[in-house]
Enzyme design. Structure first.
Site, mmCIF file in Angstrom:
data_model
loop_
_atom_site.group_PDB
_atom_site.id
_atom_site.type_symbol
_atom_site.label_atom_id
_atom_site.label_comp_id
_atom_site.label_asym_id
_atom_site.label_seq_id
_atom_site.Cartn_x
_atom_site.Cartn_y
_atom_site.Cartn_z
ATOM 1 N N TYR A 229 -8.117 -5.049 -2.222
ATOM 2 C CA TYR A 229 -8.451 -3.914 -3.109
ATOM 3 C C TYR A 229 -9.574 -4.229 -4.108
ATOM 4 O O TYR A 229 -9.962 -3.361 -4.885
ATOM 5 C CB TYR A 229 -7.197 -3.398 -3.800
ATOM 6 C CG TYR A 229 -6.280 -2.586 -2.905
ATOM 7 C CD1 TYR A 229 -6.618 -2.312 -1.583
ATOM 8 C CD2 TYR A 229 -5.057 -2.090 -3.382
ATOM 9 C CE1 TYR A 229 -5.776 -1.566 -0.767
ATOM 10 C CE2 TYR A 229 -4.214 -1.340 -2.572
ATOM 11 C CZ TYR A 229 -4.572 -1.087 -1.265
ATOM 12 O OH TYR A 229 -3.728 -0.340 -0.472
ATOM 13 N N ASN B 101 0.859 -1.198 0.000
ATOM 14 C CA ASN B 101 0.000 0.000 0.000
ATOM 15 C C ASN B 101 0.891 1.241 0.000
ATOM 16 O O ASN B 101 2.111 1.131 0.131
ATOM 17 C CB ASN B 101 -0.969 -0.020 1.189
ATOM 18 C CG ASN B 101 -0.244 -0.123 2.503
ATOM 19 O OD1 ASN B 101 0.614 0.693 2.825
ATOM 20 N ND2 ASN B 101 -0.554 -1.171 3.264
ATOM 21 N N ASP C 138 1.177 -9.011 1.471
ATOM 22 C CA ASP C 138 2.091 -8.047 2.100
ATOM 23 C C ASP C 138 2.499 -8.552 3.489
ATOM 24 O O ASP C 138 3.700 -8.620 3.829
ATOM 25 C CB ASP C 138 1.358 -6.699 2.192
ATOM 26 C CG ASP C 138 2.262 -5.522 2.505
ATOM 27 O OD1 ASP C 138 3.492 -5.720 2.556
ATOM 28 O OD2 ASP C 138 1.727 -4.409 2.689
HETATM 29 N N1 AR6 Z 1 1.277 -15.835 -1.940
HETATM 30 C C1 AR6 Z 1 0.656 -15.475 -3.088
HETATM 31 N N2 AR6 Z 1 -0.514 -14.810 -3.122
HETATM 32 C C2 AR6 Z 1 -1.071 -14.476 -1.933
HETATM 33 C C3 AR6 Z 1 -0.485 -14.798 -0.687
HETATM 34 C C4 AR6 Z 1 0.756 -15.510 -0.714
HETATM 35 N N3 AR6 Z 1 1.399 -15.845 0.390
HETATM 36 N N4 AR6 Z 1 -1.307 -14.326 0.296
HETATM 37 C C5 AR6 Z 1 -2.369 -13.747 -0.312
HETATM 38 N N5 AR6 Z 1 -2.239 -13.836 -1.650
HETATM 39 P P1 AR6 Z 1 -3.999 -8.751 -1.207
HETATM 40 P P2 AR6 Z 1 -4.336 -6.235 -2.737
HETATM 41 C C6 AR6 Z 1 -3.122 -13.346 -2.719
HETATM 42 O O1 AR6 Z 1 -5.186 -8.440 -0.386
HETATM 43 O O2 AR6 Z 1 -5.699 -6.636 -3.179
HETATM 44 C C7 AR6 Z 1 -2.616 -5.526 2.054
HETATM 45 O O3 AR6 Z 1 -3.085 -5.355 3.358
HETATM 46 C C8 AR6 Z 1 -4.569 -13.127 -2.411
HETATM 47 O O4 AR6 Z 1 -5.294 -14.350 -2.445
HETATM 48 O O5 AR6 Z 1 -2.781 -9.295 -0.538
HETATM 49 O O6 AR6 Z 1 -3.387 -5.647 -3.742
HETATM 50 C C9 AR6 Z 1 -1.674 -4.409 1.622
HETATM 51 O O7 AR6 Z 1 -0.938 -3.901 2.711
HETATM 52 C C10 AR6 Z 1 -4.996 -12.214 -3.553
HETATM 53 O O8 AR6 Z 1 -5.329 -12.985 -4.701
HETATM 54 O O9 AR6 Z 1 -3.496 -7.430 -2.043
HETATM 55 C C11 AR6 Z 1 -2.603 -3.387 1.056
HETATM 56 O O10 AR6 Z 1 -3.130 -2.548 2.061
HETATM 57 C C12 AR6 Z 1 -3.710 -11.448 -3.875
HETATM 58 O O11 AR6 Z 1 -2.686 -12.078 -3.118
HETATM 59 C C13 AR6 Z 1 -3.699 -4.210 0.445
HETATM 60 O O12 AR6 Z 1 -3.731 -5.443 1.170
HETATM 61 C C14 AR6 Z 1 -3.755 -9.982 -3.534
HETATM 62 O O13 AR6 Z 1 -4.490 -9.760 -2.337
HETATM 63 C C15 AR6 Z 1 -3.441 -4.523 -1.016
HETATM 64 O O14 AR6 Z 1 -4.544 -5.220 -1.546
#
Ligand code: AR6
Length: 182
Positions: free
Chosen positions: A134, A28, A38
């Protein structure tokens, strides 16, 4: 699948375990960690990643949406973590001009590749940026992710492999279907 000299891999997995030289974090604007991928990257990679993120914050005040910054991979197998910030889904139209989220998501992928290349990484893994907290629709995001990497790979010979690492089987199916349709 190969685009130019770049092998494209799509798999299910946990990105913190990948052995590419760089992995990309869906961060973020504040760069101080969070949930989702993250949180997983900071937890697995240890405090050195957050220390560098804080230095970047002090220098440039965080990371604007669509941009990317690089830190150490800390304890990860990956040498680098590239932190990029995808857009929060707003509906894909109207308030921010036609589909500004599409442009910002494209920028996030492209700028991550540029930062990886500038730092000499030849292999990089991406998560599905913006499709978790997001709320960017997965079908639309997958197309943007794959098209952006394809276009970069066809323009530049730099990367030997770009890997898409999907956490959920359903997301993996969408990526597979999309890559076959390109
Ligand atoms: N390996 C691969 N993919 C993953 C993992 C992992 N270990 N864990 C989750 N995912 P998100 P965004 C996937 O929410 O939508 C955070 O709090 C998950 O299933 O991680 O870009 C940041 O700090 C999903 O498909 O990222 C920001 O505030 C994908 O990763 C915010 O979330 C992205 O989900 C960013 O939101």
């Amino acid at each position: 699948m190969r685009w130019g000299r770049t092998e494209i891999t799509v798999k299910v997995g946990d990105i913190t375990l990948e052995d590419t030289e760089a992995i990309v974090n869906a961060a973020n604007n504040g760069l101080l960690g969070g949930g989702g991928v993250d949180g997983a990257i900071h937890k697995a990679g240890g405090p050195a990643i957050l220390e560098e993120c804080k230095r970047i914050r002090a220098r440039q005040g965080g990371c604007p949406t669509g941009e990317a910054v690089i830190t150490t991979g800390g304890r990860l197998k990956a040498k680098y973590v590239i932190h990029t910030v995808g857009p929060v889904w707003q509906g894909g139209n109207l308030a921010h001009g036609p589909a500004d989220e599409d442009r910002l998501l494209r920028n996030a992928y492209r700028n991550s590749l540029i930062v990886a290349a500038e730092n000499g990484a030849r292999t990089v893994s991406f998560p599905s940026i913006s499709t978790g907290a997001y709320r960017f629709p997965i079908e639309r995001a997958a197309r943007i992710a794959l098209e952006t990497v394809r276009d970069y790979a066809l323009e530049h010979d730099h990367f030997s492999e770009v890997r898409f690492v999907l956490f959920k089987d359903a997301d993996y199916e969408v990526y597979l279907r999309t890559i076959k349709s390109l």
